[in-house]
Design a protein around this motif. Structure first.
Motif, PDB file in Angstrom:
ATOM      1  N   ALA A 105       0.824  -1.218   0.000  1.00  0.00           N
ATOM      2  CA  ALA A 105       0.000   0.000   0.000  1.00  0.00           C
ATOM      3  C   ALA A 105       0.854   1.261   0.000  1.00  0.00           C
ATOM      4  N   LEU A 106       1.871   1.303   0.851  1.00  0.00           N
ATOM      5  CA  LEU A 106       2.639   2.539   1.000  1.00  0.00           C
ATOM      6  C   LEU A 106       3.553   2.814  -0.193  1.00  0.00           C
ATOM      7  N   ARG A 107       3.804   1.805  -1.001  1.00  0.00           N
ATOM      8  CA  ARG A 107       4.526   2.072  -2.253  1.00  0.00           C
ATOM      9  C   ARG A 107       3.677   2.916  -3.192  1.00  0.00           C
ATOM     10  N   GLN A 108       2.372   2.899  -2.977  1.00  0.00           N
ATOM     11  CA  GLN A 108       1.454   3.634  -3.848  1.00  0.00           C
ATOM     12  C   GLN A 108       1.017   4.977  -3.269  1.00  0.00           C
ATOM     13  N   VAL A 109       1.539   5.316  -2.096  1.00  0.00           N
ATOM     14  CA  VAL A 109       1.141   6.554  -1.424  1.00  0.00           C
ATOM     15  C   VAL A 109       2.321   7.514  -1.430  1.00  0.00           C
ATOM     16  N   ASP A 110       2.143   8.657  -2.053  1.00  0.00           N
ATOM     17  CA  ASP A 110       3.205   9.659  -2.147  1.00  0.00           C
ATOM     18  C   ASP A 110       2.955  10.750  -1.108  1.00  0.00           C
ATOM     19  N   SER A 111       3.539  10.604   0.069  1.00  0.00           N
ATOM     20  CA  SER A 111       3.419  11.592   1.146  1.00  0.00           C
ATOM     21  C   SER A 111       4.737  11.652   1.905  1.00  0.00           C
ATOM     22  N   ASP A 112       4.944  12.746   2.602  1.00  0.00           N
ATOM     23  CA  ASP A 112       6.160  12.893   3.401  1.00  0.00           C
ATOM     24  C   ASP A 112       6.082  12.119   4.708  1.00  0.00           C
ATOM     25  N   TYR A 113       4.854  11.910   5.188  1.00  0.00           N
ATOM     26  CA  TYR A 113       4.638  11.187   6.442  1.00  0.00           C
ATOM     27  C   TYR A 113       3.492  10.202   6.259  1.00  0.00           C
ATOM     28  N   PHE A 114       3.631   9.029   6.885  1.00  0.00           N
ATOM     29  CA  PHE A 114       2.570   8.036   6.909  1.00  0.00           C
ATOM     30  C   PHE A 114       2.078   7.870   8.341  1.00  0.00           C
ATOM     31  N   VAL A 115       0.801   7.642   8.492  1.00  0.00           N
ATOM     32  CA  VAL A 115       0.265   7.147   9.756  1.00  0.00           C
ATOM     33  C   VAL A 115      -0.262   5.744   9.501  1.00  0.00           C
ATOM     34  N   ALA A 143       9.860   7.661  13.968  1.00  0.00           N
ATOM     35  CA  ALA A 143       8.503   7.201  14.255  1.00  0.00           C
ATOM     36  C   ALA A 143       8.107   7.599  15.672  1.00  0.00           C
ATOM     37  N   VAL A 144       6.810   7.846  15.856  1.00  0.00           N
ATOM     38  CA  VAL A 144       6.295   8.215  17.182  1.00  0.00           C
ATOM     39  C   VAL A 144       4.874   7.689  17.315  1.00  0.00           C
ATOM     40  N   GLN A 145       4.532   7.234  18.494  1.00  0.00           N
ATOM     41  CA  GLN A 145       3.183   6.762  18.778  1.00  0.00           C
ATOM     42  C   GLN A 145       2.545   7.633  19.862  1.00  0.00           C
ATOM     43  N   PRO A 146       1.209   7.722  19.877  1.00  0.00           N
ATOM     44  CA  PRO A 146       0.516   8.374  20.979  1.00  0.00           C
ATOM     45  C   PRO A 146       0.283   7.395  22.125  1.00  0.00           C
ATOM     46  N   LYS A 147      -0.339   7.875  23.190  1.00  0.00           N
ATOM     47  CA  LYS A 147      -0.798   7.001  24.261  1.00  0.00           C
ATOM     48  C   LYS A 147      -1.922   6.119  23.715  1.00  0.00           C
ATOM     49  N   ALA A 199       7.480   1.423  19.044  1.00  0.00           N
ATOM     50  CA  ALA A 199       6.204   2.120  19.056  1.00  0.00           C
ATOM     51  C   ALA A 199       5.179   1.254  18.332  1.00  0.00           C
ATOM     52  N   THR A 200       3.955   1.296  18.790  1.00  0.00           N
ATOM     53  CA  THR A 200       2.933   0.376  18.293  1.00  0.00           C
ATOM     54  C   THR A 200       2.540   0.620  16.841  1.00  0.00           C
ATOM     55  N   GLY A 201       2.290  -0.466  16.124  1.00  0.00           N
ATOM     56  CA  GLY A 201       1.801  -0.365  14.765  1.00  0.00           C
ATOM     57  C   GLY A 201       0.315  -0.073  14.688  1.00  0.00           C
ATOM     58  N   ALA A 202      -0.359  -0.057  15.844  1.00  0.00           N
ATOM     59  CA  ALA A 202      -1.791   0.261  15.843  1.00  0.00           C
ATOM     60  C   ALA A 202      -2.041   1.720  15.498  1.00  0.00           C
ATOM     61  N   CYS A 203      -1.098   2.585  15.862  1.00  0.00           N
ATOM     62  CA  CYS A 203      -1.194   4.019  15.548  1.00  0.00           C
ATOM     63  C   CYS A 203       0.219   4.582  15.564  1.00  0.00           C
ATOM     64  N   LEU A 204       0.803   4.719  14.393  1.00  0.00           N
ATOM     65  CA  LEU A 204       2.216   5.059  14.290  1.00  0.00           C
ATOM     66  C   LEU A 204       2.428   6.105  13.205  1.00  0.00           C
ATOM     67  N   LEU A 205       2.962   7.252  13.590  1.00  0.00           N
ATOM     68  CA  LEU A 205       3.350   8.286  12.634  1.00  0.00           C
ATOM     69  C   LEU A 205       4.806   8.051  12.248  1.00  0.00           C
ATOM     70  N   VAL A 206       5.047   7.882  10.943  1.00  0.00           N
ATOM     71  CA  VAL A 206       6.369   7.511  10.449  1.00  0.00           C
ATOM     72  C   VAL A 206       6.851   8.521   9.416  1.00  0.00           C
ATOM     73  N   ARG A 207       8.125   8.863   9.503  1.00  0.00           N
ATOM     74  CA  ARG A 207       8.751   9.678   8.468  1.00  0.00           C
ATOM     75  C   ARG A 207       8.952   8.798   7.227  1.00  0.00           C
ATOM     76  N   ALA A 208       8.336   9.170   6.112  1.00  0.00           N
ATOM     77  CA  ALA A 208       8.321   8.309   4.935  1.00  0.00           C
ATOM     78  C   ALA A 208       9.729   8.016   4.414  1.00  0.00           C
ATOM     79  N   SER A 209      10.625   8.988   4.486  1.00  0.00           N
ATOM     80  CA  SER A 209      11.985   8.772   3.981  1.00  0.00           C
ATOM     81  C   SER A 209      12.685   7.669   4.762  1.00  0.00           C
ATOM     82  N   ALA A 210      12.482   7.616   6.077  1.00  0.00           N
ATOM     83  CA  ALA A 210      13.094   6.574   6.895  1.00  0.00           C
ATOM     84  C   ALA A 210      12.461   5.217   6.603  1.00  0.00           C
ATOM     85  N   TRP A 211      11.151   5.202   6.433  1.00  0.00           N
ATOM     86  CA  TRP A 211      10.443   3.963   6.081  1.00  0.00           C
ATOM     87  C   TRP A 211      11.000   3.382   4.785  1.00  0.00           C
ATOM     88  N   ARG A 212      11.107   4.240   3.764  1.00  0.00           N
ATOM     89  CA  ARG A 212      11.566   3.761   2.456  1.00  0.00           C
ATOM     90  C   ARG A 212      13.016   3.293   2.517  1.00  0.00           C
TER      91      ARG A 212
END
Length: 372
Positions: A105-115, A143-147, A199-212
């Motif tokens: 999925a994320l290979r098809q999403v062009d954004s600077d950040y993914f949640v 990457a960072v997660q909330p409570k 950090a949990t994968g249930a709700c995770l904000l990720v920097r797309a450059s690091a992910w890739r």
């Protein structure tokens, strides 16, 4: 925790007179939020989409909302087309599982950040702003997660994330607010932002450059512990992973597999062993693996004594799989280039969580003697 991370931690903790974060210091204008895609991986989750997707849309703060459907056989796709036309829909040709589903999925999403957001998560107004502010303040954070609170009882931390993810020296995962199956009440004792092991994968904000750069999630995991592996690789690659209690969401949990099932036991034991082998530092991996295998076999023996043959068989199958695929995991270890020792990794308990919990009777994070 290294000195540099500790200094940033102190700078980012803006406490109110009650000891809880002053969220106003983290708020940024909605129009200033970076290019972000909230991506929900769905498989037969129409029930959750009906319940939680309206809230995600209402609290998106300008972020794109994308649902990637993992070849659902329920009415998820029809529901999205009919009731949520503003949501972007990606149709995957088969059920790839959690890991490869997100990778595709994320290979098809062009954004600077993914949640990465589970379909069974209820978000709250302004939940994205503190997370983005943290990443803006520290470019090394990947990457960072909330409570994460329990949706059924929001006074409790939720199993899959709690107040930030930790590991013991044998890679047994736990959270601030959750040791094994024991959950703590949220008394705002874990509201501070801080670096964590995972950090949990249930709700995770990720920097797309690091992910890739890291290639996303480990495909062989299918599901369970994939976010721990990703975060461990982030740390080994020179990034940081954080938790921020100034943002909170509620998670139902157990939406894909029941809490107790041989399939889930198999994935947890298989992935836990592979996780340790793949990411533990040279000089520590051999000893840690032998101890982990021994404890896993103790668990297998307990299942046998309880007459729970399916769970015992799942542990055996998990270990047999890792042994059979050892060449693959050797290649993955070489690619991950692990080098950080236990003492160098934030969010790691140098003792044994199994010993602390089952022998010493420790049930709260605070009883482990870890800061936070």
């Amino acid at each position: 925790m290294n000195e540099e991370s500790g200094m940033r931690n102190e700078e980012l903790q803006h406490a109110s007179p009650t000891g809880s974060p002053d969220n106003s210091s983290f708020l940024i204008p909605h129009s200033s939020l970076p290019d972000t895609a909230i991506v929900i991986l769905n498989w037969n989750g129409a029930k959750f989409l009906r319940e939680f997707l309206p809230g995600v849309i209402a609290c998106a703060d300008g972020a794109r909302v994308v649902v990637a459907d993992n070849a659902s056989t329920d009415d998820s796709v029809e529901l999205l087309a009919r009731d949520f036309p503003a949501v972007e829909l990606l149709l995957l040709d088969q059920n790839y599982g959690f890991c490869e589903g997100y990778n595709h999925a994320l290979r098809q999403v062009d954004s600077d950040y993914f949640v990465l957001l589970n379909s069974d998560v209820a978000v709250t107004p302004g939940w994205l702003q503190p997370l983005h502010q943290l990443l803006a303040a520290n470019p090394r954070i990947a990457a960072v997660q909330p409570k994460i609170l329990a949706h059924a009882d929001p006074t409790l931390f939720e199993y899959a994330g709690g107040g930030g993810g930790y590991l013991d020296r044998l890679a047994y995962p736990f959270c601030r607010g959750r040791l094994f199956d024991t959950l703590e009440k949220d008394l705002r004792q874990y509201d501070d932002p801080r670096p964590v092991a995972w950090a949990t994968g249930a709700c995770l904000l990720v920097r797309a450059s690091a992910w890739r750069a890291l290639g996303g999630l480990e495909p062989a995991f299918f599901a369970h512990m994939e976010e721990i592996d990703l975060c461990w690789r982030f740390w080994n690659a020179g990034h940081e992973v954080w938790y921020h209690g100034g943002s909170a969401v509620q998670h139902v949990g157990g939406g894909t597999l029941p809490k107790s099932s041989p399939r889930k036991t198999y994935l947890n034991f298989r992935n836990g062993l592979a996780l340790l082998y793949k990411n533990a530092a040279p000089g520590e991996v051999r000893s840690a693996l032998w101890q982990r295998v021994l404890l896993d076999w103790v668990a297998l023996a307990r299942f046998l004594l309880a007459g729970n043959w399916p769970e015992a068989r799942a542990v055996w199958s998990a270990h047999w799989h890792v042994f059979q695929k050892r060449r693959y995991w050797q290649q993955q270890r070489q690619a991950a280039q692990p080098h950080l020792r236990v003492a160098q990794r934030p969010g790691v308990y140098a003792g044994s969580l199994v010993w602390a919990y089952f022998v010493q009777g420790k049930r709260k994070f605070s009883e482990l003697g870890l800061k936070g």
